[in-house]
Design a protein around this motif. Sequence first.
Motif, short mmCIF file in Angstrom:
data_model
loop_
_atom_site.label_atom_id
_atom_site.label_comp_id
_atom_site.label_asym_id
_atom_site.label_seq_id
_atom_site.Cartn_x
_atom_site.Cartn_y
_atom_site.Cartn_z
N GLY A 36 0.76 -1.24 0.02
CA GLY A 36 0.07 -0.18 0.13
C GLY A 36 0.85 1.25 0.11
N LYS A 37 1.93 1.25 -0.32
CA LYS A 37 2.90 2.44 -0.63
C LYS A 37 2.22 3.64 -1.31
CE LYS A 37 6.42 -0.02 -2.12
NZ LYS A 37 5.68 -1.33 -1.63
N THR A 38 1.64 3.32 -2.48
CA THR A 38 0.89 4.21 -3.36
C THR A 38 -0.30 4.78 -2.85
OG1 THR A 38 1.67 2.93 -5.41
CG2 THR A 38 -0.17 4.55 -5.70
N THR A 39 -0.86 4.03 -1.93
CA THR A 39 -1.97 4.49 -1.47
C THR A 39 -1.57 5.39 -0.34
OG1 THR A 39 -3.48 2.55 -1.70
CG2 THR A 39 -4.00 3.72 -0.06
N PHE A 40 -0.79 4.97 0.38
CA PHE A 40 0.06 5.87 1.48
C PHE A 40 0.49 7.28 0.96
CE2 PHE A 40 3.75 7.49 3.60
CZ PHE A 40 3.08 7.90 4.89
N ALA A 41 1.18 7.24 -0.32
CA ALA A 41 1.68 8.36 -0.84
C ALA A 41 0.52 9.30 -1.25
CB ALA A 41 2.49 7.94 -1.79
N LEU A 42 -0.48 8.79 -1.87
CA LEU A 42 -1.62 9.62 -2.42
C LEU A 42 -2.55 10.21 -1.38
CD1 LEU A 42 -2.88 7.29 -5.34
CD2 LEU A 42 -1.73 9.62 -5.42
N GLN A 72 -4.06 6.33 -12.76
CA GLN A 72 -5.34 5.79 -12.44
C GLN A 72 -5.62 5.71 -10.74
OE1 GLN A 72 -4.38 2.12 -14.26
NE2 GLN A 72 -5.38 2.82 -16.31
N ALA A 73 -4.57 5.50 -10.07
CA ALA A 73 -4.80 5.63 -8.42
C ALA A 73 -5.10 6.77 -7.94
CB ALA A 73 -3.42 4.94 -7.95
N ALA A 74 -4.38 7.68 -8.54
CA ALA A 74 -4.60 9.24 -8.43
C ALA A 74 -6.01 9.75 -8.62
CB ALA A 74 -3.70 10.18 -8.85
N ALA A 75 -6.44 9.32 -9.61
CA ALA A 75 -7.96 9.72 -10.22
C ALA A 75 -9.01 9.18 -9.02
CB ALA A 75 -8.04 9.16 -11.68
N ARG A 76 -8.73 7.75 -8.69
CA ARG A 76 -9.50 7.27 -7.75
C ARG A 76 -9.60 8.26 -6.27
NH1 ARG A 76 -7.32 2.52 -9.84
NH2 ARG A 76 -6.00 2.31 -8.16
N ASP A 82 -0.88 13.54 -15.17
CA ASP A 82 -0.88 13.41 -16.32
C ASP A 82 0.16 12.21 -16.85
OD1 ASP A 82 -0.79 13.40 -19.28
OD2 ASP A 82 0.02 15.38 -19.24
N PRO A 83 -0.52 10.95 -17.16
CA PRO A 83 0.49 10.08 -17.27
C PRO A 83 1.17 10.37 -18.73
CG PRO A 83 -1.66 9.42 -18.11
CD PRO A 83 -1.83 10.55 -17.33
N LYS A 84 0.98 10.99 -19.57
CA LYS A 84 1.72 11.27 -20.80
C LYS A 84 2.63 12.49 -20.58
CE LYS A 84 -1.85 10.18 -23.78
NZ LYS A 84 -3.26 10.14 -23.73
#
Length: 88
Positions: A36-42, A72-76, A82-84
Amino acid sequence: MSKNKGQLRAWQQAALHKFLATKPQDFMAVATPGAGKTTFALRVVTELKEDRSVERIIVVVPTEHLKIQWSQAAARVGLALDPKFSNS
């Protein structure tokens, strides 16, 4: 600001409290894959944006695939990444 903060795991909640109590310039979260590192960071980012500590976020990852995953995780949680975006 964030759509759904959701429940954090015990380690994420403890780390979030530690971070918010001191708001250090650097903070490293180390955990196994899928922990859950991404969840934590977000969650940290949403907190900092809500209290206006930060205005802009830049996420640096080594692959295009991870750029899409982060976006995608950030959008949630109501964040737009911007992934581009490219540094070139």
